[in-house]
Design an enzyme around this catalytic site. Structure first.
Site, mmCIF file in Angstrom:
data_model
loop_
_atom_site.group_PDB
_atom_site.id
_atom_site.type_symbol
_atom_site.label_atom_id
_atom_site.label_comp_id
_atom_site.label_asym_id
_atom_site.label_seq_id
_atom_site.Cartn_x
_atom_site.Cartn_y
_atom_site.Cartn_z
ATOM 1 C CE LYS A 192 -2.171 3.123 1.952
ATOM 2 N NZ LYS A 192 -1.916 4.542 1.591
ATOM 3 C CB SER A 245 2.292 9.088 12.266
ATOM 4 O OG SER A 245 1.094 8.355 12.399
ATOM 5 N N GLY A 249 0.949 3.820 13.742
ATOM 6 C CA GLY A 249 1.680 2.588 14.073
ATOM 7 C C GLY A 249 1.072 1.873 15.260
ATOM 8 C CD GLU A 266 12.216 1.416 11.766
ATOM 9 O OE1 GLU A 266 12.419 2.503 12.342
ATOM 10 O OE2 GLU A 266 12.810 0.373 12.067
ATOM 11 C CB CYS A 300 12.190 8.970 10.811
ATOM 12 S SG CYS A 300 10.894 8.433 9.763
ATOM 13 C CD GLU A 402 8.314 12.611 13.734
ATOM 14 O OE1 GLU A 402 7.219 12.017 13.784
ATOM 15 O OE2 GLU A 402 9.329 12.117 13.204
HETATM 16 C C1 UN1 Z 1 13.358 8.114 7.307
HETATM 17 O O1 UN1 Z 1 13.358 9.330 7.453
HETATM 18 O O2 UN1 Z 1 12.357 7.430 7.571
HETATM 19 O O3 UN1 Z 1 19.247 8.147 7.495
HETATM 20 C C2 UN1 Z 1 14.476 7.370 6.704
HETATM 21 C C3 UN1 Z 1 18.564 8.811 6.729
HETATM 22 C C4 UN1 Z 1 18.005 8.151 5.493
HETATM 23 C C5 UN1 Z 1 16.784 7.380 5.819
HETATM 24 C C6 UN1 Z 1 15.741 8.146 6.573
HETATM 25 N N1 UN1 Z 1 18.995 7.267 4.936
HETATM 26 O O4 UN1 Z 1 18.317 9.983 6.942
#
Ligand code: UN1
Length: 514
Positions: A192, A245, A249, A266, A300, A402
């Protein structure tokens, strides 16, 4: 309605009708959604630019996709892993060949600058080469058995049908982190895709089709929450791998717990860089700048807190603000642009709201940025000025929650232990960093920072595909993507005991007699 407006509407309708339609990919066929509905994929730098129309999928589409994945499962599982890997190596070459086109498509649908979009496609290529190599390893182990003339070992087996739910911020890298290990382990999948970036998933899957991945092994449904929810609840789906988010999650994890599904999450981050008084300040400023504003802060791993020693605080803030003000915001397709738009209107509103919260927090100072850009080249996009708050306290909302946008905060500290405590004192635990010239301090910090990733003299971003990726606390649920660790998500262990004594043995023996 004014004449001009009517003409504009007409023009818009004309462009709309000529917009290219894309389809779901089910059982090796490109098909419409049974809902008969579509949604537009819009360029966040210019909302007049409609990239394509995608099927708004529903439960029935998910049922069809899962049925296709089920039908293809046995044959794919029985295909020797090195053969599965050969197809994946071909896929990596096809991705390489198309890198430039895929990069442009990604910038257009997601907004990040060309250089970063290229890095995203490259991450998918690297992940594919690296993980395909596992087709000739997929190591288990042998170990002595308790009985004479008995052999014991364990091997990995596929888990079955995997549902992959992917986000907008790494439109090709993150789908590849999930898809490639799932396939090399012998699973079939339903993806998805992120509703803001469906084209990059289609590009990836078309490359898979060209590489010769058999029909039904990969299936894609486009759309919003309905197909995502249907996938999570489907009784034939054994595993959900989700990036997104923390709130979503948690809902997914609860549902998966009810159905006994494997779930890998994640989620968010509130990553911090510590800048010690002995740090190379220019290097720390440069790292903070890209850690905070790269991908418009929509990672993230973004450096959304800068925790700076009192002795260098003033100098650091001055340099950071000076550099931030010079960043060139604009359309990511322009090679001169350094910071692109944010993904959509809702995200923009959320970020602007956090800026307002920041302004109202006791003593926090808006040092630069803070506004939406609306004039000239910005008028049809979701652009926010790179924003720095100084004098921020560790418990301020902008230092705890965040934001996922081009906003960073600077917090002052006096001792390394205090800095470490500040970094650890949030609900997330993805990435952290320390700038220092002192090897003792750096090792102490590496030990004490409770995050899944930690950098020394480099920002919180830039994880590589052959090391485990993921975080502690609210960031995840204990799993890691990438590296060989990802195989633990997409395979289950099977322990095998082989008795070659040729003798009658008591089946349930506890005490071993030699
Ligand atoms: C993410 O933001 O979910 O380390 C992944 C990093 C990238 C991956 C980020 N290689 O910033």
């Amino acid at each position: 309605m004014t004449k001009a407006k009517a003409a504009a509407n007409k023009k818009e309708n004309l462009t709309k009708t000529s917009v290219k339609k894309y389809h779901n990919y089910i059982g090796g066929e490109w098909v419409k959604s049974s809902s008969g509905e579509w949604f537009d994929n819009i360029n966040p730098a210019n909302t007049n630019d409609i990239i394509g129309r995608f099927p708004r999928s529903n439960q029935e589409d998910v049922d069809n996709a899962v049925a296709a994945a089920k039908a293809a499962a046995t044959k794919w599982r029985r295909t020797p892993a090195p053969k599965r890997a050969e197809i994946l190596f071909r896929l990596a070459q096809i991705l390489e060949k198309n890198k430039e086109n895929f990069t442009r498509d990604m910038t257009r649908e997601m907004g990040k600058v060309l250089k970063e979009a290229g890095g995203d496609v490259q991450e998918a290529i690297d992940c594919t080469y690296y993980t395909a190599g596992e087709g000739r390893r997929l190591h288990g182990f042998t170990t002595p058995a308790e009985m004479p003339n008995k052999f014991a070992m364990c091997v990995r087996q596929p888990v079955g049908i995997c549902g992959l739910i992917t986000p907008f911020n790494f439109p090709m890298a993150i789908p590849s982190w999930k898809l490639i290990p799932a396939l090399v382990c012998g699973n079939t999948v339903v993806i998805k895709s992120g509703e803001d970036v469906p084209l990059s998933t289609i590009n990836l899957v078309k490359a898979c089709e060209e590489a010769g991945i058999p029909k039904g092994v990969i299936n894609v449904v486009n759309g919003f929450s309905e197909p995502g929810e249907a996938l999570v609840k489907h009784k034939d789906v054994r595993l959900i791998s989700f990036t997104g988010s923390t709130d979503t999650g948690r809902i997914i994890a609860e549902q998966c717990a009810r159905d006994n599904k494997i779930v890998s999450l994640e989620m968010g981050g509130k990553n911090a860089i510590i800048v010690m008084d002995d740090a190379d300040i220019d290097n720390a400023v440069e790292g903070s700048l890209w850690g905070a504003f790269g991908t418009s802060g929509q990672r993230c791993t973004a450096s959304s807190r800068l925790v700076v020693h009192k002795k260098v605080y003033k100098k650091f803030c001055e340099k950071l603000v000076e550099r931030t003000k010079k960043l060139k915001v604009g359309d990511g397709l322009d090679p001169k642009t350094e910071v692109g738009p944010v993904i959509n209107e809702q995200a923009m509103e959320k970020i602007l709201n956090y800026i307002e919260i920041g302004k109202s927090e006791d003593k926090a100072t808006l040092a630069c940025g803070g506004n939406r850009l609306t004039k000239g080249e910005f008028k049809n996009g979701y652009f926010i000025e790179p924003t720095v708050f100084t004098n921020v306290k560790r418990n301020h909302r902008i230092a705890q929650e965040e934001i996922f946008g081009p906003v960073t905060v600077v917090i002052q500290f006096e001792t390394l232990d205090e800095a470490i405590d500040i970094v650890n004192d949030v609900k997330y635990g993805l990435s952290s960093a320390i700038y220092t010239q002192d090897v003792n301090k750096s090792f102490y910090a590496m030990e004490e920072l409770y995050t899944g990733i930690c950098y020394v003299n480099s920002a919180t971003i830039g994880a590589e595909v052959h090391l485990p990726f993921g975080g502690t606390k609210g960031t995840g649920n204990g799993h890691r993507e990438a590296g060989t660790q990802v195989l633990d998500i997409f395979s289950e262990w099977k322990s095998l005991y082989i008795d070659y004594s040729g003798k009658l043995q008591k089946a349930q023996i506890d005490e071993v007699e030699i």
